[in-house]
Design a protein around this motif. Sequence first.
Motif, PDB file in Angstrom:
ATOM      1  N   GLY A 155       0.844  -1.193   0.000  1.00 58.31           N
ATOM      2  CA  GLY A 155       0.000   0.000   0.000  1.00 58.31           C
ATOM      3  C   GLY A 155       0.881   1.245   0.000  1.00 58.31           C
ATOM      4  O   GLY A 155       0.738   2.123   0.866  1.00 58.31           O
ATOM      5  N   SER A 156       1.779   1.327  -0.946  1.00 61.58           N
ATOM      6  CA  SER A 156       2.776   2.409  -0.980  1.00 61.58           C
ATOM      7  C   SER A 156       2.853   2.960  -2.395  1.00 61.58           C
ATOM      8  O   SER A 156       3.426   2.328  -3.275  1.00 61.58           O
ATOM      9  CB  SER A 156       4.141   1.882  -0.535  1.00 61.58           C
ATOM     10  OG  SER A 156       4.532   0.752  -1.300  1.00 61.58           O
ATOM     11  N   TRP A 157       2.269   4.144  -2.576  1.00 64.78           N
ATOM     12  CA  TRP A 157       2.202   4.750  -3.902  1.00 64.78           C
ATOM     13  C   TRP A 157       2.856   6.131  -3.919  1.00 64.78           C
ATOM     14  O   TRP A 157       2.734   6.870  -4.881  1.00 64.78           O
ATOM     15  CB  TRP A 157       0.741   4.861  -4.331  1.00 64.78           C
ATOM     16  CG  TRP A 157       0.008   3.566  -4.150  1.00 64.78           C
ATOM     17  CD1 TRP A 157       0.109   2.452  -4.927  1.00 64.78           C
ATOM     18  CD2 TRP A 157      -0.897   3.228  -3.091  1.00 64.78           C
ATOM     19  NE1 TRP A 157      -0.683   1.445  -4.433  1.00 64.78           N
ATOM     20  CE2 TRP A 157      -1.325   1.885  -3.299  1.00 64.78           C
ATOM     21  CE3 TRP A 157      -1.410   3.914  -1.993  1.00 64.78           C
ATOM     22  CZ2 TRP A 157      -2.215   1.244  -2.460  1.00 64.78           C
ATOM     23  CZ3 TRP A 157      -2.304   3.270  -1.149  1.00 64.78           C
ATOM     24  CH2 TRP A 157      -2.696   1.939  -1.390  1.00 64.78           C
ATOM     25  N   SER A 158       3.527   6.471  -2.812  1.00 60.12           N
ATOM     26  CA  SER A 158       4.205   7.753  -2.657  1.00 60.12           C
ATOM     27  C   SER A 158       5.082   7.635  -1.418  1.00 60.12           C
ATOM     28  O   SER A 158       4.944   6.693  -0.633  1.00 60.12           O
ATOM     29  CB  SER A 158       3.193   8.891  -2.462  1.00 60.12           C
ATOM     30  OG  SER A 158       2.452   8.688  -1.255  1.00 60.12           O
ATOM     31  N   GLN A 163       5.610   5.752   4.077  1.00 59.57           N
ATOM     32  CA  GLN A 163       5.934   6.076   5.465  1.00 59.57           C
ATOM     33  C   GLN A 163       4.770   5.773   6.392  1.00 59.57           C
ATOM     34  O   GLN A 163       4.957   5.286   7.521  1.00 59.57           O
ATOM     35  CB  GLN A 163       6.316   7.554   5.577  1.00 59.57           C
ATOM     36  CG  GLN A 163       6.816   7.954   6.951  1.00 59.57           C
ATOM     37  CD  GLN A 163       8.134   7.295   7.302  1.00 59.57           C
ATOM     38  OE1 GLN A 163       9.094   7.359   6.538  1.00 59.57           O
ATOM     39  NE2 GLN A 163       8.197   6.645   8.457  1.00 59.57           N
ATOM     40  N   ALA A 164       3.559   6.039   5.928  1.00 59.11           N
ATOM     41  CA  ALA A 164       2.375   5.809   6.758  1.00 59.11           C
ATOM     42  C   ALA A 164       2.223   4.338   7.119  1.00 59.11           C
ATOM     43  O   ALA A 164       1.882   3.999   8.261  1.00 59.11           O
ATOM     44  CB  ALA A 164       1.122   6.303   6.031  1.00 59.11           C
ATOM     45  N   LEU A 195      13.223   3.404  -4.414  1.00 60.33           N
ATOM     46  CA  LEU A 195      14.494   2.952  -3.852  1.00 60.33           C
ATOM     47  C   LEU A 195      15.155   4.061  -3.028  1.00 60.33           C
ATOM     48  O   LEU A 195      15.818   3.778  -2.013  1.00 60.33           O
ATOM     49  CB  LEU A 195      15.423   2.475  -4.957  1.00 60.33           C
ATOM     50  CG  LEU A 195      14.969   1.205  -5.689  1.00 60.33           C
ATOM     51  CD1 LEU A 195      15.951   0.846  -6.799  1.00 60.33           C
ATOM     52  CD2 LEU A 195      14.813   0.033  -4.724  1.00 60.33           C
ATOM     53  N   ALA A 196      14.957   5.298  -3.445  1.00 58.72           N
ATOM     54  CA  ALA A 196      15.474   6.418  -2.653  1.00 58.72           C
ATOM     55  C   ALA A 196      14.771   6.477  -1.302  1.00 58.72           C
ATOM     56  O   ALA A 196      15.404   6.736  -0.266  1.00 58.72           O
ATOM     57  CB  ALA A 196      15.289   7.731  -3.410  1.00 58.72           C
ATOM     58  N   LYS A 197      13.470   6.236  -1.290  1.00 53.68           N
ATOM     59  CA  LYS A 197      12.727   6.229  -0.038  1.00 53.68           C
ATOM     60  C   LYS A 197      13.162   5.052   0.837  1.00 53.68           C
ATOM     61  O   LYS A 197      13.294   5.196   2.065  1.00 53.68           O
ATOM     62  CB  LYS A 197      11.225   6.146  -0.323  1.00 53.68           C
ATOM     63  CG  LYS A 197      10.346   6.085   0.931  1.00 53.68           C
ATOM     64  CD  LYS A 197      10.519   7.314   1.816  1.00 53.68           C
ATOM     65  CE  LYS A 197       9.565   7.267   2.999  1.00 53.68           C
ATOM     66  NZ  LYS A 197       9.788   8.404   3.947  1.00 53.68           N
ATOM     67  N   LEU A 198      13.407   3.895   0.221  1.00 56.42           N
ATOM     68  CA  LEU A 198      13.897   2.739   0.981  1.00 56.42           C
ATOM     69  C   LEU A 198      15.201   3.087   1.688  1.00 56.42           C
ATOM     70  O   LEU A 198      15.368   2.804   2.885  1.00 56.42           O
ATOM     71  CB  LEU A 198      14.104   1.551   0.043  1.00 56.42           C
ATOM     72  CG  LEU A 198      14.811   0.326   0.649  1.00 56.42           C
ATOM     73  CD1 LEU A 198      13.985  -0.286   1.766  1.00 56.42           C
ATOM     74  CD2 LEU A 198      15.101  -0.713  -0.433  1.00 56.42           C
TER      75      LEU A 198
END
Length: 491
Positions: A155-158, A163-164, A195-198
């Motif tokens: 459930g991660s589209w941004s 983060q949520a 990948l940057a968020k990871l």
Amino acid sequence: MHSPVFRCLVAVCFCGILGISRASSILFSGGTIIAFDQATEALQILRNSSVLVVDDRIVSLFDSQSNVTIPKGTEEIDVTGKIVSPGFVDTHRHGWQTGFKTIASNTSLSEYFVRYGEFASQDKLTAEDVYIGQLAGLLQTLNAGVTTILDHAHGSWSDETAQAGLDGSIDSGARVFHGFTVHALTNGYSITDQLAKLQSVAQEGKFKNTSVSLGLAYDGFSSATAEEVNTVIDAAKQANVSVITTHCAGGPWGIPNSPEVLHSYNFLNISTPIVFSHANFLTTQGASLLRSTNQYVSTTPESESHYGIGPQTTYHVQDQTALGVDTHSTFSADIITQARIWLQTVRRTLYAQVLDKWNVPTNNPMSVNQAFLLATRHGGLALRRQDIGILAEGAKADVVVFSGDSPGLLGWVDPVAAVVLHSHRDGKLAVGNYAGIQRRFLKSARRLQQLWKETPYPALEGAFTDIADYEPVKELDTLRGNGTGYGTNFV
């Protein structure tokens, strides 16, 4: 809201309370303990015995005749007449989907993909929907005695929704292996962005000193370019993820992500655990690779029956199999139900092989002990955690207590059979501000349910992929006379 580090996950199920103790030492005294003998790799039943927990570890299991020094200030919980079990382990779940509860009760997998799945939902859920769905769903599973969860958090589209979902896992207090998902979206949130968020999540380390570990969920091993796959593999190594999980759905589904594919990338025989979800079309070569590399399958028997994912044949490789729930919004959220369904499915399958030859079976091919181990010990092994899913000295203190005088268990003798075949969930969740969590979740769920109610159902016709077509399944008739009794969803 950020929960403190919890010392002992205590699920006092079927006798009223589920809570998380903050005492530095706890004594569960006088119960029947489903312990684990690590020397023989077998369950061990200790009657009229006690479990001593200090901080988050079991330090002693002993009977009433033993002379054990109890630390000063220890909180004692009398479990006389009760069954003390390890917490259950769920190796496949999508926590964010809690808001879909009851609206997809008759859906098929092909419909799920285009109506409820990660890609169909990418423009509908806010970060708040993802957070509160994740939190409420994990509290539901804690209430069912599941203390460790591998969440395929797609459930991660941004950055915000990714983060949520992680924040929901952290705030639940459950032991969550949070599978940060990298997937090929169409909304502009690119693989590079993900990948940057990871890496940002890994470096920030918000999950550290909590009960959450960072994992990676990725379904592109079979479909993406070699350049993308290798980039994702490198990112997983750089982020030092604790587990990797992938949907393994071959056959007409065309999503193999099989052991053979990961092996071709030299990414199977590694120190990090890899969990292959479903694997209904697992080959003998794939099974051999699982055994040689000690990687595991997560079979989700209720999900695989509900959705028609494929033949349930992973009983051939149960030495490398654990249990999972999958889309808990659609059916049961507990692992005991999965163990029960799997046990009886395997029994029926193997009995049929004898009966089809017009012979009579002489023995029961699978035991309740084996089902219990799949629901506990094997989940820990799938995550390469020798200290999870067992009650033994040095293990994590994840303790589930079953009331032996509840109507379903009254008269029990064999505690394993009692849990696997006769227990039911009717506990009471004791979590701070749960009423506020309920209100916040219901606001989100009602919005989502109305949105999906207004969304037309898809017409599934023609080709599903270049190798498979859509085909309707015969609808059964349960009524005499006119009509079938199938009815509609009451939403």
